[in-house]
Every structure is written in C-alpha cells, then in structure tokens.
Write a protein that holds these residues in place. Structure first.
Motif, mmCIF file in Angstrom:
data_model
loop_
_atom_site.group_PDB
_atom_site.id
_atom_site.type_symbol
_atom_site.label_atom_id
_atom_site.label_comp_id
_atom_site.label_asym_id
_atom_site.label_seq_id
_atom_site.Cartn_x
_atom_site.Cartn_y
_atom_site.Cartn_z
ATOM 1 N N PRO A 76 0.839 -1.205 0.000
ATOM 2 C CA PRO A 76 0.000 0.000 0.000
ATOM 3 C C PRO A 76 0.871 1.252 0.000
ATOM 4 N N PRO A 77 0.370 2.331 -0.564
ATOM 5 C CA PRO A 77 1.159 3.566 -0.548
ATOM 6 C C PRO A 77 1.353 4.076 0.881
ATOM 7 N N ALA A 78 2.390 4.870 1.055
ATOM 8 C CA ALA A 78 2.660 5.453 2.374
ATOM 9 C C ALA A 78 1.478 6.316 2.809
ATOM 10 N N PRO A 79 1.252 6.423 4.112
ATOM 11 C CA PRO A 79 0.179 7.297 4.598
ATOM 12 C C PRO A 79 0.360 8.730 4.080
ATOM 13 N N ALA A 80 -0.746 9.414 3.935
ATOM 14 C CA ALA A 80 -0.753 10.754 3.332
ATOM 15 C C ALA A 80 0.101 11.760 4.096
ATOM 16 N N ASN A 81 0.264 11.573 5.404
ATOM 17 C CA ASN A 81 1.029 12.545 6.190
ATOM 18 C C ASN A 81 2.543 12.373 6.066
ATOM 19 N N HIS A 82 3.007 11.384 5.304
ATOM 20 C CA HIS A 82 4.444 11.192 5.091
ATOM 21 C C HIS A 82 4.924 12.148 4.014
ATOM 22 N N GLY A 83 5.918 12.930 4.346
ATOM 23 C CA GLY A 83 6.490 13.858 3.385
ATOM 24 C C GLY A 83 7.428 13.150 2.422
ATOM 25 N N PRO A 84 7.940 13.884 1.432
ATOM 26 C CA PRO A 84 8.820 13.267 0.439
ATOM 27 C C PRO A 84 10.097 12.683 1.050
ATOM 28 N N LEU A 85 10.659 13.331 2.056
ATOM 29 C CA LEU A 85 11.876 12.819 2.681
ATOM 30 C C LEU A 85 11.611 11.492 3.393
ATOM 31 N N THR A 86 10.488 11.388 4.067
ATOM 32 C CA THR A 86 10.108 10.155 4.750
ATOM 33 C C THR A 86 9.887 9.034 3.753
ATOM 34 N N ARG A 87 9.241 9.351 2.626
ATOM 35 C CA ARG A 87 8.993 8.337 1.590
ATOM 36 C C ARG A 87 10.300 7.827 0.992
ATOM 37 N N VAL A 88 11.221 8.741 0.709
ATOM 38 C CA VAL A 88 12.516 8.348 0.149
ATOM 39 C C VAL A 88 13.291 7.508 1.172
ATOM 40 N N ALA A 89 13.285 7.940 2.437
ATOM 41 C CA ALA A 89 13.986 7.195 3.486
ATOM 42 C C ALA A 89 13.397 5.797 3.642
ATOM 43 N N ALA A 90 12.078 5.685 3.577
ATOM 44 C CA ALA A 90 11.431 4.371 3.701
ATOM 45 C C ALA A 90 11.808 3.471 2.527
ATOM 46 N N THR A 91 11.799 4.020 1.334
ATOM 47 C CA THR A 91 12.160 3.238 0.146
ATOM 48 C C THR A 91 13.609 2.770 0.225
ATOM 49 N N LEU A 92 14.504 3.690 0.564
ATOM 50 C CA LEU A 92 15.920 3.331 0.666
ATOM 51 C C LEU A 92 16.165 2.353 1.819
ATOM 52 N N GLY A 93 15.448 2.530 2.921
ATOM 53 C CA GLY A 93 15.590 1.618 4.056
ATOM 54 C C GLY A 93 15.147 0.208 3.709
ATOM 55 N N HIS A 94 14.012 0.087 3.038
ATOM 56 C CA HIS A 94 13.550 -1.243 2.637
ATOM 57 C C HIS A 94 14.494 -1.866 1.619
ATOM 58 N N LEU A 95 14.989 -1.069 0.697
ATOM 59 C CA LEU A 95 15.953 -1.570 -0.286
ATOM 60 C C LEU A 95 17.221 -2.075 0.423
ATOM 61 N N ALA A 96 17.686 -1.325 1.415
ATOM 62 C CA ALA A 96 18.881 -1.737 2.170
ATOM 63 C C ALA A 96 18.620 -3.041 2.928
ATOM 64 N N LEU A 97 17.432 -3.194 3.500
ATOM 65 C CA LEU A 97 17.108 -4.439 4.206
ATOM 66 C C LEU A 97 17.090 -5.624 3.238
ATOM 67 N N TYR A 98 16.456 -5.448 2.093
ATOM 68 C CA TYR A 98 16.391 -6.532 1.110
ATOM 69 C C TYR A 98 17.791 -6.886 0.610
ATOM 70 N N LEU A 99 18.562 -5.876 0.209
ATOM 71 C CA LEU A 99 19.915 -6.138 -0.292
ATOM 72 C C LEU A 99 20.799 -6.759 0.794
ATOM 73 N N GLY A 100 20.668 -6.265 2.021
ATOM 74 C CA GLY A 100 21.432 -6.825 3.129
ATOM 75 C C GLY A 100 21.085 -8.283 3.376
ATOM 76 N N LEU A 101 19.797 -8.602 3.325
ATOM 77 C CA LEU A 101 19.376 -9.989 3.515
ATOM 78 C C LEU A 101 19.972 -10.897 2.449
ATOM 79 N N PHE A 102 19.848 -10.492 1.188
ATOM 80 C CA PHE A 102 20.392 -11.326 0.120
ATOM 81 C C PHE A 102 21.908 -11.434 0.223
ATOM 82 N N ALA A 103 22.570 -10.337 0.540
ATOM 83 C CA ALA A 103 24.034 -10.356 0.627
ATOM 84 C C ALA A 103 24.514 -11.268 1.753
ATOM 85 N N VAL A 104 23.883 -11.212 2.914
ATOM 86 C CA VAL A 104 24.317 -12.054 4.031
ATOM 87 C C VAL A 104 24.067 -13.533 3.718
#
Length: 183
Positions: A76-104
C-alpha cells in the motif's frame, strides 16, 4: 483478512512473510552467535551449523518469493502525512534491508560451499555448490557474513524503532497496516 495487499493495509501473505523473515533473521543471528562458541566436544558442533544453513537456505527461497510477491501484490502507498523525505527514506531503508538480507545469505552460501560440497537442507535435498575453490573463499565470505549479519540486525532494530516512532509519535497507520489492521 484479505490475502493480497490493499490500498489501506497489507494482506496476509505480506504480513506472514514480513514477520516470518524477521523471526528467522533474529533466530539465525542468535543461533550463529551461539554456535561459533561451541567447542569440539559439543553435541551441537555439527547440528547447529546444519540447522543454521538449512534455515538460511529456506529464508533465501522465502525472500525470492517475497520479491516476486511485491510485484504481484504491491505494498500500500505510504500514509498521506508522510512527506517526500520520509517516503525516500522508507524506500531506501527497505531496499537496504532486502539487499542486506540477500548479501548475508549469499555470503553464507559461499562459506558453506567453499570446499565444493553442496549444502543439505534438513536432510531433504541438497543445494549444489555452484561457486567454490576461490582463494580464501571461506575466510573472506565468513568475514563478510559476520559483518553483514551484525549490520542487518542493527538496521532491522532501527526499522522496528522507526515503526514504533510512526505509531506512538506520528500516530499514523504505518505499524497498524503491517499488523493487518486499518487505521
């Protein structure tokens, strides 16, 4: 509860995979820390690593399915009260978790297959060694696996703290959605 994700919350498949992966990661981390301290005479000296490898390979398969599921049933899309910085941080954070999981997990695979032998999975089947006999493969992959595992667990804790921040401070639906509830 619906199986697929909706615009307002995560579905059952996403929720089970999210919490199952989290449980497996922390369980594997604890098992890994415990088993490296086993001495030669411990009855778990072989069983601990075998269990660690089997769970790790199942987790690798689940993570591959999880990536496919994100395309089949987008989150689902991020809640409406999330600003652009929060959305970018969430996307990058999830990407880092996925990449970290696969790498380990890839590093763990490279440790286990360094001698050219496959990895038995719960005694049911064997995952073959596709890449082996590289110079210092086990030692290099072992260091990478160790540091990535610590980084992944620390980052996962931060991820959990961010979810709690969204719930208790921002008072938005971020955490509730991953619990299968509407805001």
């Amino acid at each position: 509860m619906q199986v697929r994700n909706s615009p307002s919350r995560y579905g059952l498949v996403s929720i089970v995979m999210h919490w199952g992966v989290a449980l497996a990661v922390f369980g594997l981390f604890a098992l890994g820390l415990w088993m490296v301290g086993l001495d030669y005479y411990s009855p778990w000296r072989k069983s601990g690593p075998d269990l660690h490898k089997s769970i790790g390979l199942v987790l690798l398969a689940v993570m591959a399915l999880r990536v496919v599921w994100r395309f089949v049933s987008p989150p689902p899309p991020a809640p409406a009260n999330h600003g652009p910085l929060t959305r970018v941080a969430a996307t990058l954070g999830h990407l880092a978790l996925y990449l970290g999981l696969f790498a380990v997990m890839i590093a763990g695979y490279l440790i286990s297959t360094a001698d050219g032998a496959g990895i038995p999975v719960f005694g049911l089947f064997e995952v073959p060694a596709l890449l082996s006999n590289l110079p210092d493969q086990a030692d290099t992959a072992g260091l990478i696996h160790f540091y990535l595992a610590w980084g992944l667990v620390i980052f996962a804790v931060l991820h959990g703290l961010a979810a709690l921040k969204h719930h208790f401070i921002d008072r938005d639906a971020t955490l509730l959605r991953m619990l299968g509830r509407k805001a």
